[in-house]
Design an enzyme around this catalytic site. Structure first.
Site, PDB file in Angstrom:
ATOM      1  N   GLU A 108      32.563  41.053  43.659  1.00 51.40           N
ATOM      2  CA  GLU A 108      33.892  41.041  43.056  1.00 51.40           C
ATOM      3  C   GLU A 108      33.958  40.040  41.923  1.00 51.40           C
ATOM      4  O   GLU A 108      34.961  39.343  41.731  1.00 51.40           O
ATOM      5  CB  GLU A 108      34.956  40.775  44.132  1.00 51.40           C
TER       6      GLU A 108
ATOM      7  N   ARG B  53      44.776  42.610  35.504  1.00 51.23           N
ATOM      8  CA  ARG B  53      43.862  43.714  35.199  1.00 51.23           C
ATOM      9  C   ARG B  53      44.459  45.062  35.565  1.00 51.23           C
ATOM     10  O   ARG B  53      44.242  46.055  34.880  1.00 51.23           O
ATOM     11  CB  ARG B  53      42.544  43.520  35.945  1.00 51.23           C
TER      12      ARG B  53
ATOM     13  N   ASP C 230      40.203  49.047  36.627  1.00 46.48           N
ATOM     14  CA  ASP C 230      39.750  47.658  36.706  1.00 46.48           C
ATOM     15  C   ASP C 230      38.828  47.488  37.903  1.00 46.48           C
ATOM     16  O   ASP C 230      38.868  48.251  38.856  1.00 46.48           O
ATOM     17  CB  ASP C 230      40.937  46.700  36.800  1.00 46.48           C
TER      18      ASP C 230
ATOM     19  N   GLU D 295      50.938  41.808  44.019  1.00 50.48           N
ATOM     20  CA  GLU D 295      49.754  41.829  44.861  1.00 50.48           C
ATOM     21  C   GLU D 295      49.604  40.494  45.575  1.00 50.48           C
ATOM     22  O   GLU D 295      50.036  39.470  45.074  1.00 50.48           O
ATOM     23  CB  GLU D 295      48.514  42.098  44.006  1.00 50.48           C
TER      24      GLU D 295
ATOM     25  N   GLN E 287      34.826  38.457  38.702  1.00 51.57           N
ATOM     26  CA  GLN E 287      36.073  38.683  37.974  1.00 51.57           C
ATOM     27  C   GLN E 287      35.825  39.116  36.540  1.00 51.57           C
ATOM     28  O   GLN E 287      34.709  39.050  36.036  1.00 51.57           O
ATOM     29  CB  GLN E 287      36.894  37.385  37.983  1.00 51.57           C
TER      30      GLN E 287
ATOM     31  N   HIS F  44      41.807  46.629  53.252  1.00 52.28           N
ATOM     32  CA  HIS F  44      42.154  46.178  51.916  1.00 52.28           C
ATOM     33  C   HIS F  44      42.049  47.314  50.903  1.00 52.28           C
ATOM     34  O   HIS F  44      42.846  47.419  49.983  1.00 52.28           O
ATOM     35  CB  HIS F  44      41.195  45.039  51.545  1.00 52.28           C
TER      36      HIS F  44
ATOM     37  N   HIS G 242      47.184  37.476  47.366  1.00 55.76           N
ATOM     38  CA  HIS G 242      45.861  36.880  47.383  1.00 55.76           C
ATOM     39  C   HIS G 242      45.855  35.766  48.426  1.00 55.76           C
ATOM     40  O   HIS G 242      45.446  34.644  48.162  1.00 55.76           O
ATOM     41  CB  HIS G 242      45.482  36.357  45.988  1.00 55.76           C
TER      42      HIS G 242
ATOM     43  N   GLY H  38      53.082  48.804  44.859  1.00 56.07           N
ATOM     44  CA  GLY H  38      53.128  47.910  46.006  1.00 56.07           C
ATOM     45  C   GLY H  38      51.762  47.556  46.518  1.00 56.07           C
ATOM     46  O   GLY H  38      50.736  48.025  46.023  1.00 56.07           O
ATOM     47  N   ASN H  39      51.766  46.685  47.494  1.00 53.91           N
ATOM     48  CA  ASN H  39      50.531  46.175  48.054  1.00 53.91           C
ATOM     49  C   ASN H  39      50.816  45.770  49.490  1.00 53.91           C
ATOM     50  O   ASN H  39      51.923  45.331  49.809  1.00 53.91           O
ATOM     51  CB  ASN H  39      50.084  44.971  47.197  1.00 53.91           C
TER      52      ASN H  39
END
Lengths: 655, 200
Positions: free
Chosen positions: A400, A104, A356, A81, A402, A41, A83, A627-628
């Protein structure tokens, strides 16, 4: 895989590499840091070599948090992105934090987010409306009443009074993290009992008024029901995007929803954000230098989202209950404050560099700033504002939580920044400073916890890729049912997204299908003819600052047989679609959802996809701006069909 | 004639302040923001409470915002006060307008272009809300400013906006500030802004 007593995940080869470079054994704390930065990741270890092939000409800042294109004095920064993994476990918070995370990225570069797009994949709709299961609280006879249409239940002033009183309470409880709303199956004397974990049970309502409440939160109760699973994911994701995006006042303008059974347990939730920045004011994460302060702004660090980076890099198993701690909790109100505060602080040029806190939280944001800027950082964990006293040292680094941002600032600017943060009622802490040596140093008061070279921490050793063989041999001969697109007949999804806030959006995704019906009505056609027609996944934004229009087209390819051909054609079709509407294609962002890269033919399909993107974009003369990559999209039902998603941007100058 | 002086109250979580400001500037009005933590001391011809999610709509929409210094010091009767969407919810919570706004009939957020009846005319304006279902016990018909043609959210008497002429307070759920520009296809919001201007 090497498992330490902290349950960290580093491969044997990586462990040897660390030991060799370091000249000593890494300690447990350091190993925890490596487990996060070396995860797929964060490190893109399976994909980064191939991603280098993508054309970048005419793109700006493609190596930063988001990439973009120029329009006059301004820049459009955008990124897509995924999730997926969080959404399969906790659809609402997974989707909401997905929106928060991508915003972010754009915000960190001093761009005001002006639009959101999404590309969603769920299990087939055939499964989404099963016979309703009696929920845990439904007694004899209750169930029928509960399923009556809303307008029947709604009559009567008693109900309305109750509703006006009770809904706010539930809404409020939704925002209390770590508590779940449950109803006891037992009947009380007057009605049922509301149990909120951690509070005394409250007896609240009589049976007759339970109906609406039950329906409203039924999806939550049916958590363990596999029959409700598909419905739960779709509804949860849509609600998550709706609640979060609407609250922070960013329109969701372009939506694509596809249904296919391979996504039943592993939905794909790809969200892109588009930001508008003044070209000269763009902030990056590579401008830090020696002797500056690190400032952590926003939410207090808690345990939520712990190890999310490592979590997203493994396939989903049946350990879902255990995984729940890995889900970040969304707080759109905090995000809205953070957006406004950041933009005000950036506009006064008080910040040198910004990053971020996304995957692997403080660790990845600080190490990335240090690595990209060519300096080191020193962090003192004692100075970080914490929301959970029981949190461990390594959890602070990896959490993590937020709605946090990392600023790199000069010491003399701190007071002015603090004044603005106080105005927006935001917390902050000075967590450390940048140093000359390119080392990553973590302390806890006087104790040294970690001292690692930045490069070693950020860049894992190269791995050998197994591209395997053509997938045709495996899929050939199988009859692949075509996937179902629900675009155009699902206004109930699009209607939940606020698309008009910001006064830039030209088309209404929700009304496009309804409009077609209405246009048949000759009388109405005159009134409506001034409204242009639209597709839900296409929209146009008015950039009034430059007096031009931005065409946004979100699309995806569920790879069936020939990855190269399918991806190549899809990109050309999208470009044609923009051109037909008068937009000149300018750039594209991608989100590549693939299965386990260690098992062929995933990497083969991945390489073919990259080559197809390269060829089509070179032909169109557009850059891949950002990109992701999301690997390990698998569940107990098997792997997904590999699915790259894209958002293509075009510009139209005359109105 | 001197320029109209307009104030727009900004809470934490407000998100339509920029749209409202742009719309006012389109008409050439003189606009400034009023921070929620400041008392309103200056004289304004017109005060907008814009849409958004003040204080994240925690507890209930408008319930915290009504306690803010800006709302408590609203010059009722002196300036014309217009609440749009969340502003309408705040005005109802603060009992400056009668009735209450509860969850939409389908308990979901609704974002679409709604057809409305306004001053005997049919207009189209965007709506975007979760709690826009207007509920009132008894309302004077003269107070009704605009109604939905298709009652999207289940409001009593299809009410979309009301106008308390005595105290000069307007509240409405649709967003006229998002329907001003020809570039975006919808311009019916101008009719609402013209009406507001004439009422000052």
């Amino acid at each position: 895989m090497l498992k330490t007593r902290f349950n960290a995940l580093v491969t044997q080869k990586e462990y040897e590499h660390i030991k060799k470079k370091l000249g000593r054994e890494p300690n447990g704390f350091e190993l925890q840091l490596f487990s996060a930065t070396y995860s797929e990741h964060c490190s893109y270890k399976h994909s980064k070599e191939l991603l280098k092939l993508l054309p970048r000409e005419n793109a700006i800042f493609y190596e930063e948090n988001a990439g973009g294109i120029e329009i006059g004095e301004h820049a459009i920064l955008f990124k897509m992105e995924s999730h997926n993994h969080p959404c399969s476990v906790e659809p609402f918070n997974g989707a909401a934090t997905g929106v928060g995370g991508i915003i972010r990225d754009v915000l960190a570069m001093n761009a005001r987010p002006i639009a959101l797009c999404n590309s969603l994949k769920f299990g087939s709709k055939n499964n989404s409306n099963p016979e309703p299961l009696p929920s845990p609280l439904a007694g004899e006879g209750d169930f029928q009443r509960k399923r009556q249409p809303a307008n029947v239940r709604k009559s009567g002033e008693g109900f309305r009074k109750w509703h006006a009183y009770f809904t706010p309470l539930l809404e409020f409880l939704k925002f209390v993290p770590h508590f779940e709303i449950l109803f006891s199956p037992a009947r009380g004397a007057k009605g049922r009992t509301l149990i909120v974990k951690g509070f005394k049970p409250i007896e609240i309502i009589s049976d007759s008024r339970l109906g609406l409440l039950t329906q409203q939160h039924e999806i939550d109760y049916a958590l363990n029901s596999t029959q409700h699973e598909y419905n739960r994911i779709l509804n949860g994701v849509v609600e998550g995007i709706s609640v979060y995006g609407n609250s922070i006042g960013i329109p969701t303008v372009s939506t694509e929803v596809l249904l296919d059974d391979c996504f039943s347990e592993n939905p794909l939730v790809n969200i892109s954000a588009i930001g508008l920045a003044k070209k000269l004011d763009i902030l990056t994460s590579s401008t830090a230098k020696n002797g500056l302060k690190l400032m952590l702004v926003g939410s207090a660090t808690m345990r939520d989202g712990l190890g999310g980076a490592a979590f997203a890099s493994k396939k989903l198993s049946d350990e879902k209950a255990e995984d729940k701690i890995s889900i970040q909790i969304a707080n759109p109100f905090m995000k809205k404050k953070l957006i406004e505060a950041c933009l005000e602080i950036f506009s006064q040029k008080l910040v040198v560099s910004c990053q971020d806190c996304g995957a692997a939280g403080i660790l990845s944001s600080t190490s990335e700033v240090a690595y990209k800027s060519g300096c080191g950082v020193e962090i003192d964990l004692n100075n970080i504002h914490i929301g959970d006293k029981s949190i461990k040292d390594f959890e602070i680094m990896l959490s993590e939580t937020q709605e946090r941002m990392l600023f790199v600032v000069e010491e003399c600017k701190i007071d002015e920044i603090a004044r603005i943060l106080t105005k927006f009622e935001l917390e902050y802490s000075i967590i450390g400073n940048t140093i000359k040596e390119k080392n990553y140093v973590v302390k806890n008061g006087g104790n040294l916890l970690a001292n690692l070279p930045c490069e070693l921490l950020v860049a894992p050793p190269e791995i050998e890729l197994d591209f395997g063989q053509n997938a045709g041999g495996i899929l050939g001969g199988m009859v692949i049912p075509p996937y179902v697109s629900v675009d155009g007949n699902c206004p109930e999804i699009y209607e939940q997204y606020d698309h008009t806030v910001g006064s830039r959006t030209q088309f209404s995704p929700a009304s496009s299908s309804l409009q077609d019906i209405e246009l048949k009505d000759a009388q109405k056609s005159n009134e409506r003819s001034n409204l242009p027609k639209a597709e839900p996944n296409f929209n146009s934004l008015w950039i009034y600052e430059e007096n031009c229009f931005l065409g946004i087209y979100t699309f995806s390819v569920v790879i069936q047989e020939n990855p190269f051909k399918e991806v190549y054609e899809a990109i050309l079709t999208a470009s044609k679609s923009l051109t037909e509407r008068g937009f000149q294609p300018k750039g594209i962002t991608n989100c590549l959802n693939f299965a386990n890269p260690e098992i062929p033919p995933t990497m083969y399909e991945f390489r073919e996809t990259i080559l197809a993107i390269k060829k089509s974009c070179e032909e169109l003369k557009i850059p891949v701006c950002s990109g992701n990559v999301s690997f390990y999209n698998e569940s107990s039902l098997g792997k997904i069909k590999n699915t790259p998603s894209f958002t293509m941007i075009g510009v139209k100058t005359e109105s | 004639m001197s320029k109209l002086k307009v104030g727009i109250i900004v809470f934490l979580g407000t998100n339509c302040e920029l749209d409202t400001k742009r719309a006012c500037e389109f008409f050439g009005w003189d606009v400034e923001y009023i921070w929620h933590n400041d008392k309103i001391k200056k004289k304004y011809d017109l005060i907008f409470i814009p849409g958004g999610f003040s204080y994240g709509d925690h507890i209930s929409s408008g319930r915290i915002a009504k306690l803010s210094p800006a709302v408590k010091s609203l010059p009722v009767g002196k300036s014309l006060i217009v609440g749009i969407c969340n502003g309408f919810q705040i005005l109802c919570e603060a009992k400056l307008l009668s009735g209450a706004l509860i969850d939409n009939q389908n308990i979901k957020f609704i974002s679409k272009v709604a057809d409305l009846n306004f001053k005997g005319e049919k207009i189209s304006l965007p709506i975007a809300h979760h709690q826009g279902n207007y509920f009132c016990k008894n309302i004077d018909e003269k107070q009704i400013l605009m109604t939905y043609q298709n009652n999207e959210n289940g409001s009593d008497m299809s009410i979309a906006g009301i106008y308390d002429r005595k105290n000069r307070i307007i509240g409405m759920m649709p967003h006229p500030e998002r329907a001003i520009y020809e570039e975006l296809g919808l311009t019916d919001g101008r009719k609402v802004f013209e009406f507001v201007k004439n009422e000052i």
